[in-house]
Design a protein around this motif. Structure first.
Motif, PDB file in Angstrom:
ATOM      1  N   ILE A 198      62.906  27.443  63.282  1.00 59.36           N
ATOM      2  CA  ILE A 198      63.383  28.774  62.905  1.00 59.36           C
ATOM      3  C   ILE A 198      62.291  29.537  62.163  1.00 59.36           C
ATOM      4  CG2 ILE A 198      65.024  30.013  61.432  1.00 59.36           C
ATOM      5  CD1 ILE A 198      67.109  27.890  62.134  1.00 59.36           C
ATOM      6  N   THR A 201      59.838  30.779  64.677  1.00 57.50           N
ATOM      7  CA  THR A 201      60.406  31.893  65.433  1.00 57.50           C
ATOM      8  C   THR A 201      60.416  33.176  64.607  1.00 57.50           C
ATOM      9  OG1 THR A 201      61.851  30.277  66.512  1.00 57.50           O
ATOM     10  CG2 THR A 201      62.366  32.592  66.850  1.00 57.50           C
ATOM     11  N   LEU A 232      62.001  28.518  68.556  1.00 49.21           N
ATOM     12  CA  LEU A 232      63.262  27.824  68.793  1.00 49.21           C
ATOM     13  C   LEU A 232      63.584  27.701  70.275  1.00 49.21           C
ATOM     14  CD1 LEU A 232      65.478  26.479  67.195  1.00 49.21           C
ATOM     15  CD2 LEU A 232      66.647  28.668  67.026  1.00 49.21           C
ATOM     16  N   SER A 253      70.699  29.106  68.239  1.00 48.34           N
ATOM     17  CA  SER A 253      69.541  29.978  68.472  1.00 48.34           C
ATOM     18  C   SER A 253      69.950  31.430  68.716  1.00 48.34           C
ATOM     19  CB  SER A 253      68.728  29.458  69.664  1.00 48.34           C
ATOM     20  OG  SER A 253      69.446  29.602  70.873  1.00 48.34           O
TER      21      SER A 253
END
Length: 281
Positions: free
Chosen positions: A78, A81, A231, A256
């Motif tokens: 995460i 991302t 992710l 996600s």
């Protein structure tokens, strides 16, 4: 006369009822895959492809979410991302606004030709440029870095088009007033014009956030270290290792997409305003 009015009223009600029923059916159809994925994530994996296939969970169980969170290093992915998405959004907003502003406000020879050539590039599939992007990133020594993931998509022709159409809707008096006060062109763009196009910036931010958050192919190509994967790319490995346990895959996918749904719910008003402003411009 009263009977005719009453009859017309009932016909209007029936028409509206039919329209709403059709719209509701269309909404359920469009949300079908998402609802099924949510349902699968809440049932044991062994019941997903039973005979007959299970559509609704017999009981709600969050065990898939717990196990997939324990198996994958979700906080790390995460974080990757968020960094990639933030860089992508900032690059796209700034570069699109800088490119669109002169195309909308300046009067110079060949302006329409340049804009037409930019629009013409939209017919070129992005996948055809992947090899060129990879060679360029290697030449810049940006392979296996977040910047290497972001740079090939740092600006979009659609975003330039959207910003240009929005800039066209701004009265020229705004720019003229800045010139009278002795402001530079950059200051006019930064302090006077950009605050007026916040809805368009919100649209670009939302679209690019969705694109970078869900991007999985290019990060796999350019990143050598799987620990740097975003992710979506990390979930492809989950799909390969646990294809027999679709409940885990569904739970990971729901985790996600949840941030995207939350962001869209809070920014949909700005999204609609930005699209309407671009069309009007």
């Amino acid at each position: 006369m009263i009977i005719a009015i009453s009859k017309n009223k009932w016909l209007t009600i029936i028409r509206l009822l039919i329209v709403y029923v059709l719209l509701l059916a269309l909404a359920v159809f469009m949300m079908g895959p998402f609802l099924w994925l949510l349902s699968v994530s809440l049932m044991p994996g062994k019941n997903v492809f039973s005979n007959p296939p299970a559509i609704l969970p017999t009981f709600i169980d969050f065990d898939n979410y717990v196990k997939v969170w324990q198996f994958m290093n979700f906080p790390k992915y995460i974080y990757n991302t968020v960094v990639i998405t933030a860089l992508g959004v900032v690059f796209n907003v700034i570069l699109a606004a800088l490119t669109a502003y002169p195309l909308a406000t300046f009067r110079f020879k060949g302006r329409n030709l340049i804009f037409g050539l930019l629009i013409a590039t939209m017919i070129i599939p992005s996948s055809t440029a992947m090899i060129v992007h990879y060679l360029t990133i290697q030449w810049l020594h940006l392979a296996d870095s977040f910047l290497g993931v972001v740079l090939p998509s740092a600006v979009s022709v659609f975003n330039i088009f959207l910003m240009r159409q929005t800039f066209l809707g701004i009265p020229p008096d705004i720019r003229d007033s800045g010139k009278m006060d002795g402001a530079s062109e950059f200051r006019i763009w930064w302090q006077l014009v950009l605050p007026l196009v916040k809805p368009a910036i919100a649209v670009i931010s939302l679209l690019e956030m969705m694109a970078f958050w869900n991007n999985f192919l290019w990060p796999i190509v350019v990143l050598d270290d799987p620990q740097k994967y975003p992710l979506a790319a990390a979930l492809t490995y989950l799909n390969g290792q646990f294809s027999y346990n679709f409940g885990w895959i569904a739970a990971g996918t729901m985790i996600s997409v949840l941030p995207i749904i939350i962001v869209f719910l809070f920014t949909q008003r700005y999204y609609m305003e930005g699209i309407a402003g671009a069309i009007k411009g």
